[in-house]
Design an enzyme around this catalytic site. Structure first.
Site, PDB file in Angstrom:
ATOM      1  N   ALA A 108       0.826  -1.218   0.000  1.00 25.24           N
ATOM      2  CA  ALA A 108       0.000   0.000   0.000  1.00 25.24           C
ATOM      3  C   ALA A 108       0.856   1.262   0.000  1.00 25.24           C
ATOM      4  CB  ALA A 108      -0.925  -0.015   1.210  1.00 25.24           C
ATOM      5  N   ARG A 146      -1.722   7.178 -11.890  1.00 20.31           N
ATOM      6  CA  ARG A 146      -2.769   7.186 -12.910  1.00 20.31           C
ATOM      7  C   ARG A 146      -4.117   7.683 -12.378  1.00 20.31           C
ATOM      8  NH1 ARG A 146      -1.344   1.069 -14.477  1.00 20.31           N
ATOM      9  NH2 ARG A 146      -0.416   1.237 -12.410  1.00 20.31           N
TER      10      ARG A 146
HETATM   11  C1  UD1 Z   1       0.758  -5.084 -10.570  1.00 22.15           C
HETATM   12  C2  UD1 Z   1       1.498  -6.299 -11.162  1.00 22.15           C
HETATM   13  C3  UD1 Z   1       0.738  -6.768 -12.391  1.00 22.15           C
HETATM   14  C4  UD1 Z   1      -0.686  -7.101 -12.032  1.00 22.15           C
HETATM   15  C5  UD1 Z   1      -1.382  -5.946 -11.335  1.00 22.15           C
HETATM   16  C6  UD1 Z   1      -2.699  -6.417 -10.762  1.00 22.15           C
HETATM   17  C7  UD1 Z   1       3.861  -5.929 -10.653  1.00 22.15           C
HETATM   18  C8  UD1 Z   1       5.180  -5.547 -11.202  1.00 22.15           C
HETATM   19  N1  UD1 Z   1       2.843  -5.919 -11.506  1.00 22.15           N
HETATM   20  O1  UD1 Z   1       0.829  -4.064 -11.542  1.00 22.15           O
HETATM   21  O2  UD1 Z   1       1.386  -7.916 -12.930  1.00 22.15           O
HETATM   22  O3  UD1 Z   1      -1.398  -7.470 -13.219  1.00 22.15           O
HETATM   23  O4  UD1 Z   1      -0.582  -5.459 -10.226  1.00 22.15           O
HETATM   24  O5  UD1 Z   1      -3.425  -5.365 -10.210  1.00 22.15           O
HETATM   25  O6  UD1 Z   1       3.760  -6.297  -9.496  1.00 22.15           O
HETATM   26  N2  UD1 Z   1       3.227  -0.669  -4.463  1.00 22.15           N
HETATM   27  C9  UD1 Z   1       4.056  -0.428  -3.400  1.00 22.15           C
HETATM   28  N3  UD1 Z   1       5.318   0.012  -3.636  1.00 22.15           N
HETATM   29  C10 UD1 Z   1       5.805   0.193  -4.890  1.00 22.15           C
HETATM   30  C11 UD1 Z   1       4.957  -0.071  -5.990  1.00 22.15           C
HETATM   31  C12 UD1 Z   1       3.671  -0.517  -5.736  1.00 22.15           C
HETATM   32  O7  UD1 Z   1       3.662  -0.579  -2.242  1.00 22.15           O
HETATM   33  O8  UD1 Z   1       6.978   0.569  -5.019  1.00 22.15           O
HETATM   34  C13 UD1 Z   1       1.844  -1.138  -4.184  1.00 22.15           C
HETATM   35  C14 UD1 Z   1       0.771  -0.177  -4.697  1.00 22.15           C
HETATM   36  O9  UD1 Z   1       0.398   0.743  -3.696  1.00 22.15           O
HETATM   37  C15 UD1 Z   1      -0.346  -1.124  -5.067  1.00 22.15           C
HETATM   38  C16 UD1 Z   1       0.331  -2.442  -5.399  1.00 22.15           C
HETATM   39  O10 UD1 Z   1       1.641  -2.353  -4.862  1.00 22.15           O
HETATM   40  O11 UD1 Z   1      -1.242  -1.319  -3.965  1.00 22.15           O
HETATM   41  C17 UD1 Z   1       0.398  -2.696  -6.896  1.00 22.15           C
HETATM   42  O12 UD1 Z   1       1.119  -1.636  -7.510  1.00 22.15           O
HETATM   43  P1  UD1 Z   1       0.690  -1.014  -8.900  1.00 22.15           P
HETATM   44  O13 UD1 Z   1       1.626   0.067  -9.230  1.00 22.15           O
HETATM   45  O14 UD1 Z   1      -0.752  -0.712  -8.890  1.00 22.15           O
HETATM   46  O15 UD1 Z   1       0.986  -2.256  -9.856  1.00 22.15           O
HETATM   47  P2  UD1 Z   1       0.366  -2.530 -11.290  1.00 22.15           P
HETATM   48  O16 UD1 Z   1       1.074  -1.725 -12.291  1.00 22.15           O
HETATM   49  O17 UD1 Z   1      -1.085  -2.454 -11.241  1.00 22.15           O
HETATM   50 CA    CA Z   2      -2.572  -1.921  -9.642  1.00 20.22          CA
END
Ligand code: UD1
Ligand code: CA
Length: 470
Positions: free
Chosen positions: A10, A16
């Site tokens: 989280a 986006r």
């Molecule tokens: C991610 C997956 C993707 C999947 C999708 C499903 C990866 C690389 N990709 O992509 O394969 O289809 O979720 O919804 O994992 N977050 C952190 N720290 C970070 C980055 C993200 O805590 O440095 C958390 C975000 O707050 C979020 C979750 O991880 O709750 C997912 O991150 P997000 O950037 O939404 O990943 P997607 O591009 O959707």
């Molecule tokens: Ca996501």
């Protein structure tokens, strides 16, 4: 069997969303979306939960402050793999053998439609297959934006490729990664340590542990969600609206299953934590927010909005009311067009009519304020009649003051009650009075100019007026 621990991701900003608010704080059905993942984590892995926070960490922490979870801060957002790595410390500091021997369920803070039943099915598959990694997948008509599941000729999962890194052929794959995983601890953290950010986004991808497991000859299992909406990840406002629509329909369905009637379900907006008793009827275009609790046999008519309020059995709320932080006890009636502000208590069988505003006020059993009144900081006893247009003047420009009205008082129409003031039980207040002093029990109080009548006066006045004109 290994102990189950949970990690909730989280920390992301949610670029986006184009928002000042961190994505996981955006409400779905009236609750910040991170709470859905936190609830799920709590019911799956009691007491062994780490939530990775980062963007607007303080707000996310506040939200989770009363829960038994470890909050881990990811100061630099270097990707989902990096985020999970941060959680490692939470499990090491617990003593014992740290993460060794544990099994982890990893959840995203942005997938509020995921159900516990599906994660349990994922766990069952993980055990049956003796897998090292088990992931949730779904088939989507529009898979753009998601990581794609690449399977080998044998049908087994081979790797996950992110949308931005995918070849045109891979982009055509419709099976996506839902972002929910079960992973054995012994494998997870060493695999994360070996991740390289060699991709378009220069991030440490959690998804790369799948290919790593395959390379190490470990078993990777995949569970395809029966209902693909469970995989819906919220990245944009449009996806937020979609999740909202689906979750609200689920909430109404649950309430109808429990015995509430919705005359036009799709027009009622009901937050996730609302409770409604049996045989209560909810009319079209109604909004029920927060932890509102409604008893049995109530009627909520159209265009009314109830926020954080509690209604006993048999309460009627007529059209167009706004009711906030209030308690309405059994068989009382409110509205149409009433405004009940926080701290209002309406006792049994009392009646609040049209264009009445109550604030921090108790209206006693069987009492009535039927027309055009404002009662603020007031305690009204039983069987009191508050006449049309009665106003409590509770504010002197600096302080708020109390009004107390005893049982069986009759307040005539258009009375101003200048607080602080106490009206004793059984007193009568003449219409149009301005009450500035306490009134003893059973007294009549009049506070208005005596009426003057001058017979025939108008005729002379008209003649004079005409002369002046010519
Ligand atoms: C991610 C997956 C993707 C999947 C999708 C499903 C990866 C690389 N990709 O992509 O394969 O289809 O979720 O919804 O994992 N977050 C952190 N720290 C970070 C980055 C993200 O805590 O440095 C958390 C975000 O707050 C979020 C979750 O991880 O709750 C997912 O991150 P997000 O950037 O939404 O990943 P997607 O591009 O959707
Ligand atoms: Ca996501």
């Amino acid at each position: 069997m290994s102990k189950l621990a949970a990690i909730v991701l989280a920390a992301g900003q949610g670029t986006r969303m184009r928002s000042k608010l961190a994505k996981v704080l955006h409400p779905v059905c009236g609750r910040p979306m991170v709470l859905y993942a936190a609830d799920l984590a709590e019911s799956l892995a009691k007491g062994h939960i780490a939530v990775v926070v980062g963007h607007q960490a303080e707000q996310v922490k506040d939200l989770l402050a009363d829960r038994k979870v470890d909050l881990v801060v990811q100061t630099r957002r270097l990707g989902t793999g990096h985020a999970v790595t941060q959680a490692q410390t939470a499990f090491q500091s617990r003593g014992g053998n740290g993460w060794g021997g544990r099994r982890f369920v990893i959840l995203s803070g942005d997938t509020p439609l995921l159900t516990e039943a599906t994660v349990r099915a994922l766990l069952t598959l993980h055990e049956r297959e003796r897998a090292t990694v088990t992931l949730l997948t779904a088939h989507l008509d529009r898979p753009a934006g998601y990581g794609r599941i690449v399977r080998g000729r044998d049908g087994l999962v081979w790797k996950i490729v992110e949308d931005k890194d995918a070849t045109p052929a891979e982009r055509r794959l419709t099976e996506v990664n839902a972002g929910t995983y079960i992973v054995e601890g012994e494998f997870l953290f060493p695999a994360l340590a070996a991740l390289k950010p060699s991709n378009v986004q220069k991030e440490y991808y959690l998804t790369d542990i799948v290919a790593a497991a395959i390379r190490q000859g470990k078993r990777v299992a995949a569970y395809i969600a029966a209902d693909s909406v469970e995989a819906l990840g919220i990245n944009t406002r449009a996806e937020l609206a979609e999740a909202e629509r689906i979750l609200r329909a689920r909430v109404r369905q649950r309430l109808m299953d429990a015995g509430a009637t919705f005359l036009a379900p799709e027009t009622s907006f009901v937050d996730a934590e609302v409770r409604i008793g049996r045989d209560t009827v909810i009319h079209p275009h109604t909004t029920l927010e927060g932890r509102t609790i409604i008893g049995e046999d109530c009627v909520i008519r159209s265009h009314s909005r109830l926020v954080e309020s509690v209604l006993g059995d048999g309460v009627t709320v007529l059209d167009g009311c706004v009711i906030e932080g209030s308690r309405l006890e059994e068989q009382c009636t409110v509205g149409p067009f009433a405004h009940l502000r926080p701290g209002t208590v309406v006792r049994p069988h009392a009646k609040v009519g049209n264009f009445v505003e109550l604030k921090h006020t108790e209206l006693g059993q069987g009492s009535k304020a039927n027309h055009l009144s404002y009662l603020g900081d007031t305690r009204v006893g039983k069987r009191v009649n508050v006449g049309a247009g009665t106003i409590t003047c509770n504010y002197d420009g600096v302080n708020k003051h109390q009004t107390v009205i005893g049982d069986d008082v009759f307040v005539g129409s258009d009375v101003s009650i200048v607080a602080p003031v106490t009206i004793g039980r059984g007193a009568v207040i003449g219409a149009g009075s301005v009450v500035t002093q306490d009134v003893p029990a059973d007294a009549l109080a009049l506070g208005r100019a005596r009426q003057v009548v001058k017979p025939g006066w108008v005729k002379g006045w008209r003649e004079k007026a005409k002369k002046g004109k010519s």
